[in-house]
Write an enzyme that holds these catalytic residues in place. Sequence first.
Site, PDB file in Angstrom:
ATOM      1  CG  HIS A 222      33.170  48.410  39.618  1.00 57.14           C
ATOM      2  ND1 HIS A 222      32.248  47.420  39.883  1.00 57.14           N
ATOM      3  CD2 HIS A 222      33.736  48.708  40.821  1.00 57.14           C
ATOM      4  CE1 HIS A 222      32.268  47.121  41.172  1.00 57.14           C
ATOM      5  NE2 HIS A 222      33.168  47.900  41.757  1.00 57.14           N
TER       6      HIS A 222
ATOM      7  CG  HIS B 277      39.187  47.773  37.751  1.00 55.26           C
ATOM      8  ND1 HIS B 277      38.310  48.611  37.089  1.00 55.26           N
ATOM      9  CD2 HIS B 277      40.082  47.358  36.814  1.00 55.26           C
ATOM     10  CE1 HIS B 277      38.651  48.698  35.813  1.00 55.26           C
ATOM     11  NE2 HIS B 277      39.730  47.956  35.618  1.00 55.26           N
TER      12      HIS B 277
ATOM     13  CG  HIS C  66      44.835  46.730  36.179  1.00 52.71           C
ATOM     14  ND1 HIS C  66      44.461  45.821  35.220  1.00 52.71           N
ATOM     15  CD2 HIS C  66      44.051  47.827  35.975  1.00 52.71           C
ATOM     16  CE1 HIS C  66      43.507  46.333  34.466  1.00 52.71           C
ATOM     17  NE2 HIS C  66      43.235  47.562  34.912  1.00 52.71           N
TER      18      HIS C  66
END
Length: 524
Positions: free
Chosen positions: A461, A463, A465
């Site tokens: 998925h 994403h 940071h």
Amino acid sequence: ELTCVAAPRRCAAADAERALSEAVRARAPLLIEGGCADWPAVQRWRCDEYLAEACGEAAVTVDWTPDGRADSVMRARDADSEGKPREEGAERRGGELPLFVQPLQRRSTMASFLEQLRATRGEKAGDEAPANEGAERRMNVPYLSAQCGNLDSELGALAADVVEPPWARVALGNGAPEARNVWIGDARSVTSVHRDHYENLYCVLTGEKRFFLLPPTDYHRLQYCTAAAARWEMTEGGEAGGEVASAALRPALEEPRREVRWAEADPTEPHLWPRLGMAVSDGGAHPPLEVRVRAGDALYLPAEWFHAVRQREDDHTGRVTAVNFWYDMTYGIAQAQQRTIDDAWDEHERKLRQQQRPAAGAFPPVSTPLRFGQYTLAPTQVFEATPMSFCFVNLKPVVPGHVLVAPRRVVKRFADLSAEEVTDLWVAAQRCGQLVERIHGAEALTLAIQDGAAAGQTVSHVHIHVMPRKKGDFEPNDMVYDAMDEGEKEFSKALDSDRKPRTEAEMEAEARLLWREIGARSDL
């Protein structure tokens, strides 16, 4: 002319070139009386037998809806027909999810479509559907309205009956039209308010079209919302065109999921004008400009003017028939300024919603668990949610304040995101970065995506940071990426084994703090 006037500009066909040139410069609608009256189609297309014979067995695309409203927003309860909770994402009002519902499309011959149009017109538009199961169901509404240049792609046998007015290309100066679309339906079909990014010349051949027009500057009056894209589908009945007419239809969310910005307002209903700020008597700016386009007339509609359309069939044919031409618009300073106004209004509404968010009692910002790749996140781990993204605390942060931002749609690779999702994702990451940098007294940020297994991605998925950074927190500085890679593996391992480096209570406490802080700051 970006503001509405009391009456539309008008001209006769003989004066169309001059009048249209002036209207194009002024960005003002123009009704050209008799603008298509000399087309062969005006006479020939009044006869169903002519249309059926000319088109023969060629397939045409027919749009089907239960109420004549295609490409429009409807509100659905948060649970689907089987009682399953719907996804978070689109804006809710009164517990309802807005859906942008598109028509069910089926292929048919012209003869079959015309027969279906007559056969389904058994009850007046606007009648309520029978409440009891035994009652006869109201028939669905067919409309030939595929906006795909269907005159040339599907109805080529009729193309010779349509003559592009010579004054149109001269006045618009944009070459040949991009598309020529044929519209055939009746009074049951209604076009919701929207705008096209084309110069539009709309020619009515039978019946009458009533256009309700608003200038581009009225974007803020039209109650735009972010709606989940859906399409009508059959819940019973077969696939044949004849069975679509009586089948029960329900909206089904698109897969993969996407969202659409669309207007909910209905400017065709005068009793709604005061609520939309369109009633002069109540202090509003102006009502919509109503233009009636009758058989043989043409309407020039400048690109980006908002328009909703109702129609009335004539007694002879029992239908409304029209052809429109789309010409390329010329982008300039006016369009750039309008985009700036639209964006500013969207941002204003976003900040209003943020200010109205309660300081307590509304945590978490999502009501149901969210998917994060192959895992499920508890709502209490989420501290911010947008129409397309969500921000959540980390199971094992690399540094204090290390959080993650992901799109609501489960997408493995960054390249698979839509342009709207990319924008929403990075705006959310920017807001989160400002928040954690301030809360943790940091002086810099690291924002990183591990896009694919070879880059260290273990959760399928996309994403981002978001890590607040201080001088000397990693020596050498690039060691942060090794730590982030190790943390990604630990996250996956902990979720798979239910060993959580941080307790649920610790994660909820951090999420609650971030949620409270982001809601209290008007600059985030």
